[in-house]
Design a protein around this motif. Structure first.
Motif, PDB file in Angstrom:
ATOM      1  N   ALA A  41       0.829  -1.206   0.000  1.00  0.00           N
ATOM      2  CA  ALA A  41       0.000   0.000   0.000  1.00  0.00           C
ATOM      3  C   ALA A  41       0.862   1.254   0.000  1.00  0.00           C
ATOM      4  CB  ALA A  41      -0.930  -0.008   1.212  1.00  0.00           C
ATOM      5  N   ALA A  42       1.933   1.261   0.808  1.00  0.00           N
ATOM      6  CA  ALA A  42       2.807   2.433   0.871  1.00  0.00           C
ATOM      7  C   ALA A  42       3.505   2.668  -0.463  1.00  0.00           C
ATOM      8  CB  ALA A  42       3.838   2.255   1.980  1.00  0.00           C
ATOM      9  N   ALA A  43       3.829   1.593  -1.169  1.00  0.00           N
ATOM     10  CA  ALA A  43       4.495   1.709  -2.470  1.00  0.00           C
ATOM     11  C   ALA A  43       3.545   2.164  -3.566  1.00  0.00           C
ATOM     12  CB  ALA A  43       5.120   0.372  -2.850  1.00  0.00           C
ATOM     13  N   GLY A  44       2.243   2.128  -3.302  1.00  0.00           N
ATOM     14  CA  GLY A  44       1.277   2.536  -4.309  1.00  0.00           C
ATOM     15  C   GLY A  44       1.231   1.610  -5.506  1.00  0.00           C
ATOM     16  N   VAL A  45       1.388   0.310  -5.259  1.00  0.00           N
ATOM     17  CA  VAL A  45       1.399  -0.665  -6.356  1.00  0.00           C
ATOM     18  C   VAL A  45       0.051  -0.652  -7.080  1.00  0.00           C
ATOM     19  CG1 VAL A  45       1.547  -3.121  -6.914  1.00  0.00           C
ATOM     20  CG2 VAL A  45       3.127  -2.118  -5.247  1.00  0.00           C
ATOM     21  N   ARG A  46       0.127  -0.592  -8.412  1.00  0.00           N
ATOM     22  CA  ARG A  46      -1.077  -0.530  -9.237  1.00  0.00           C
ATOM     23  C   ARG A  46      -1.106  -1.686 -10.239  1.00  0.00           C
ATOM     24  NH1 ARG A  46       0.203   5.270 -11.572  1.00  0.00           N
ATOM     25  NH2 ARG A  46       2.152   4.096 -11.813  1.00  0.00           N
ATOM     26  N   PRO A  47      -2.294  -1.997 -10.766  1.00  0.00           N
ATOM     27  CA  PRO A  47      -2.365  -3.033 -11.800  1.00  0.00           C
ATOM     28  C   PRO A  47      -1.446  -2.695 -12.970  1.00  0.00           C
ATOM     29  CG  PRO A  47      -4.567  -2.494 -11.020  1.00  0.00           C
ATOM     30  CD  PRO A  47      -3.637  -1.495 -10.400  1.00  0.00           C
ATOM     31  N   GLY A  48      -0.699  -3.691 -13.412  1.00  0.00           N
ATOM     32  CA  GLY A  48       0.207  -3.506 -14.539  1.00  0.00           C
ATOM     33  C   GLY A  48       1.602  -3.067 -14.171  1.00  0.00           C
ATOM     34  N   ASP A  49       1.832  -2.642 -12.932  1.00  0.00           N
ATOM     35  CA  ASP A  49       3.178  -2.251 -12.518  1.00  0.00           C
ATOM     36  C   ASP A  49       4.131  -3.440 -12.595  1.00  0.00           C
ATOM     37  OD1 ASP A  49       2.656   0.402 -11.990  1.00  0.00           O
ATOM     38  OD2 ASP A  49       2.509   0.171  -9.813  1.00  0.00           O
ATOM     39  N   ARG A  50       5.375  -3.146 -12.959  1.00  0.00           N
ATOM     40  CA  ARG A  50       6.444  -4.140 -12.889  1.00  0.00           C
ATOM     41  C   ARG A  50       7.096  -3.994 -11.518  1.00  0.00           C
ATOM     42  NH1 ARG A  50      10.041  -1.810 -17.385  1.00  0.00           N
ATOM     43  NH2 ARG A  50       9.353   0.018 -16.230  1.00  0.00           N
ATOM     44  N   VAL A  51       6.964  -5.018 -10.689  1.00  0.00           N
ATOM     45  CA  VAL A  51       7.389  -4.937  -9.285  1.00  0.00           C
ATOM     46  C   VAL A  51       8.460  -5.982  -9.012  1.00  0.00           C
ATOM     47  CG1 VAL A  51       6.658  -5.191  -6.885  1.00  0.00           C
ATOM     48  CG2 VAL A  51       5.154  -4.052  -8.531  1.00  0.00           C
ATOM     49  N   LEU A  52       9.524  -5.563  -8.336  1.00  0.00           N
ATOM     50  CA  LEU A  52      10.551  -6.481  -7.850  1.00  0.00           C
ATOM     51  C   LEU A  52      10.547  -6.452  -6.331  1.00  0.00           C
ATOM     52  CD1 LEU A  52      13.006  -8.359  -8.237  1.00  0.00           C
ATOM     53  CD2 LEU A  52      14.445  -6.294  -8.240  1.00  0.00           C
ATOM     54  N   ASP A  53      10.363  -7.620  -5.730  1.00  0.00           N
ATOM     55  CA  ASP A  53      10.475  -7.774  -4.274  1.00  0.00           C
ATOM     56  C   ASP A  53      11.846  -8.387  -4.005  1.00  0.00           C
ATOM     57  OD1 ASP A  53      10.091  -8.074  -1.580  1.00  0.00           O
ATOM     58  OD2 ASP A  53       8.469  -9.540  -1.740  1.00  0.00           O
ATOM     59  N   VAL A  54      12.733  -7.605  -3.401  1.00  0.00           N
ATOM     60  CA  VAL A  54      14.114  -8.022  -3.155  1.00  0.00           C
ATOM     61  C   VAL A  54      14.214  -8.685  -1.780  1.00  0.00           C
ATOM     62  CG1 VAL A  54      16.506  -7.247  -2.948  1.00  0.00           C
ATOM     63  CG2 VAL A  54      14.973  -6.157  -4.601  1.00  0.00           C
ATOM     64  N   ALA A  55      14.942  -9.809  -1.722  1.00  0.00           N
ATOM     65  CA  ALA A  55      15.012 -10.598  -0.487  1.00  0.00           C
ATOM     66  C   ALA A  55      13.595 -10.891  -0.014  1.00  0.00           C
ATOM     67  CB  ALA A  55      15.826  -9.874   0.585  1.00  0.00           C
ATOM     68  N   ALA A  56      12.820 -11.461  -0.929  1.00  0.00           N
ATOM     69  CA  ALA A  56      11.377 -11.613  -0.744  1.00  0.00           C
ATOM     70  C   ALA A  56      10.993 -12.692   0.245  1.00  0.00           C
ATOM     71  CB  ALA A  56      10.730 -11.920  -2.101  1.00  0.00           C
ATOM     72  N   GLY A  57      11.926 -13.568   0.597  1.00  0.00           N
ATOM     73  CA  GLY A  57      11.577 -14.644   1.507  1.00  0.00           C
ATOM     74  C   GLY A  57      10.500 -15.521   0.914  1.00  0.00           C
ATOM     75  N   THR A  58       9.406 -15.696   1.654  1.00  0.00           N
ATOM     76  CA  THR A  58       8.311 -16.545   1.202  1.00  0.00           C
ATOM     77  C   THR A  58       7.197 -15.741   0.535  1.00  0.00           C
ATOM     78  OG1 THR A  58       7.335 -16.464   3.418  1.00  0.00           O
ATOM     79  CG2 THR A  58       8.793 -18.311   2.925  1.00  0.00           C
ATOM     80  N   ALA A  70      -0.222  -6.412 -10.165  1.00  0.00           N
ATOM     81  CA  ALA A  70       1.109  -6.103 -10.683  1.00  0.00           C
ATOM     82  C   ALA A  70       1.763  -7.350 -11.290  1.00  0.00           C
ATOM     83  CB  ALA A  70       1.992  -5.549  -9.569  1.00  0.00           C
ATOM     84  N   HIS A  71       2.772  -7.111 -12.123  1.00  0.00           N
ATOM     85  CA  HIS A  71       3.626  -8.176 -12.647  1.00  0.00           C
ATOM     86  C   HIS A  71       4.826  -8.272 -11.701  1.00  0.00           C
ATOM     87  CE1 HIS A  71       1.162  -8.070 -16.218  1.00  0.00           C
ATOM     88  NE2 HIS A  71       1.426  -6.787 -16.378  1.00  0.00           N
ATOM     89  N   VAL A  72       4.902  -9.334 -10.924  1.00  0.00           N
ATOM     90  CA  VAL A  72       5.811  -9.380  -9.785  1.00  0.00           C
ATOM     91  C   VAL A  72       6.903 -10.428  -9.957  1.00  0.00           C
ATOM     92  CG1 VAL A  72       5.981  -9.700  -7.280  1.00  0.00           C
ATOM     93  CG2 VAL A  72       3.928  -8.642  -8.273  1.00  0.00           C
ATOM     94  N   VAL A  73       8.138 -10.004  -9.664  1.00  0.00           N
ATOM     95  CA  VAL A  73       9.261 -10.919  -9.508  1.00  0.00           C
ATOM     96  C   VAL A  73       9.644 -10.921  -8.035  1.00  0.00           C
ATOM     97  CG1 VAL A  73      11.664 -11.416 -10.088  1.00  0.00           C
ATOM     98  CG2 VAL A  73      10.117 -10.505 -11.840  1.00  0.00           C
ATOM     99  N   ALA A  74       9.680 -12.104  -7.438  1.00  0.00           N
ATOM    100  CA  ALA A  74      10.133 -12.256  -6.057  1.00  0.00           C
ATOM    101  C   ALA A  74      11.513 -12.893  -6.087  1.00  0.00           C
ATOM    102  CB  ALA A  74       9.164 -13.123  -5.262  1.00  0.00           C
ATOM    103  N   SER A  75      12.528 -12.145  -5.633  1.00  0.00           N
ATOM    104  CA  SER A  75      13.903 -12.658  -5.671  1.00  0.00           C
ATOM    105  C   SER A  75      14.427 -12.860  -4.260  1.00  0.00           C
ATOM    106  CB  SER A  75      14.814 -11.685  -6.431  1.00  0.00           C
ATOM    107  OG  SER A  75      14.978 -10.478  -5.716  1.00  0.00           O
ATOM    108  N   ASP A  76      15.206 -13.911  -4.078  1.00  0.00           N
ATOM    109  CA  ASP A  76      15.805 -14.177  -2.773  1.00  0.00           C
ATOM    110  C   ASP A  76      17.034 -15.044  -2.957  1.00  0.00           C
ATOM    111  OD1 ASP A  76      14.674 -13.844   0.315  1.00  0.00           O
ATOM    112  OD2 ASP A  76      16.070 -15.525   0.078  1.00  0.00           O
ATOM    113  N   LEU A  77      17.993 -14.879  -2.044  1.00  0.00           N
ATOM    114  CA  LEU A  77      19.230 -15.650  -2.083  1.00  0.00           C
ATOM    115  C   LEU A  77      18.987 -17.121  -1.751  1.00  0.00           C
ATOM    116  CD1 LEU A  77      22.384 -15.387  -2.332  1.00  0.00           C
ATOM    117  CD2 LEU A  77      22.405 -15.056   0.151  1.00  0.00           C
TER     118      LEU A  77
END
Length: 270
Positions: A41-58, A70-77
């Motif tokens: 909510a704070a990021a203001g994510v909207r439909p169609g946004d390209r979103v990267l969640d860094v160190a996304a965990g689960t 949004a179009h989401v990539v969840a990345s984690d080590l």
């Protein structure tokens, strides 16, 4: 067959193994499930946004972002965390990718929103991670971070465990510094503008006392499990950590629960 002795590679391997310990998905879903939606909510994510969640965990934040359209990539080590995320949200439109927050495999300006929910703060080299956050965010895009504060419950928990853990490797910085606004502003520098930062708390009512908190984290939370494993064969220091973690929990328990403080920070990429 040869084994790499490169210190950086070894450090990453230790971090990956640490976060695979226990059951972080339980921590995310049982204790702090509301934090991901707060960040989205704070990021203001909207439909169609390209979103990267860094160190996304689960996927505590990645999944709500996908559900927002949004179009989401969840990345984690740690691939084990990503696999747990897939199991928890099998129908979420999330691209789960193993990636190092300090060397993201994405193009410059590839994402409209780059965010991290109590994740990137655990990358050992803060400036390298901040450089990557800004690099992959497009000009005019949003960087949104939610991090435990040094003075809050989790920040003080790490301070409590510090005497019982090995010294950090050269160049590594304490994770809770990401919860200090001045520190994050310095990391992001003049590459961002319109910075907003607010300290908030999440209410935790699961634990009746400090001992219950300690036992839960000793069973579920990778860094705590790793601290205890490092004390194997030393019953005196193990008992000391037991006592100190329980006392830490009791100090922050008001009889009904605990308030864990975090910093919510957003910025616009220049």
């Amino acid at each position: 067959m040869t084994t790499s002795t490169d210190p950086a590679t070894a450090l990453k391997a230790r971090h990956r193994a640490m976060w695979a310990l226990g059951d972080y998905s339980a921590v995310a879903t049982e204790l702090i499930p509301e934090l991901g939606p707060v960040l989205v909510a704070a990021a203001g994510v909207r439909p169609g946004d390209r979103v990267l969640d860094v160190a996304a965990g689960t996927g505590n934040a990645a999944v709500p972002a996908a559900r927002a359209g949004a179009h989401v990539v969840a990345s984690d080590l740690t691939p084990e965390l990503l696999e747990a995320g897939r199991r928890l949200a099998p129908n979420a439109a999330v691209d789960w990718r193993t990636a190092d927050a300090e060397a993201l495999p994405f193009a410059d300006g590839e994402f409209d929103v780059v965010m991290s929910c109590v994740g990137v703060m655990f990358a050992p080299h803060h400036q390298a991670a901040a450089d990557e956050l800004t690099r992959v965010c497009r000009p005019g895009g949003t960087i949104a971070l939610l991090s435990w504060t040094p003075e809050g419950f989790i920040g003080r928990m790490f301070a409590t465990m510090k005497p019982y853990a090995p010294p950090p490797p050269p160049g590594a910085s304490p994770p809770p510094l990401w919860g200090d606004e001045a520190h994050v502003r310095a990391l992001l520098g003049d590459r961002v503008t319109d910075v907003t930062a607010e300290r908030r708390t999440v209410r935790i009512t699961r634990f009746p006392d400090g001992a219950a908190f300690r036992d839960y984290f000793r069973a579920h939370y990778g860094p705590t499990i790793a601290a205890y494993r490092g004390l194997a064969g030393d019953p005196v220091r193990t008992a000391g950590l037991d006592d100190d973690l329980a006392a830490h929990g009791d100090r922050h328990h008001d009889g009904d629960g605990m308030d864990w403080e975090y910093l919510l920070l957003t910025a616009r990429r220049v």
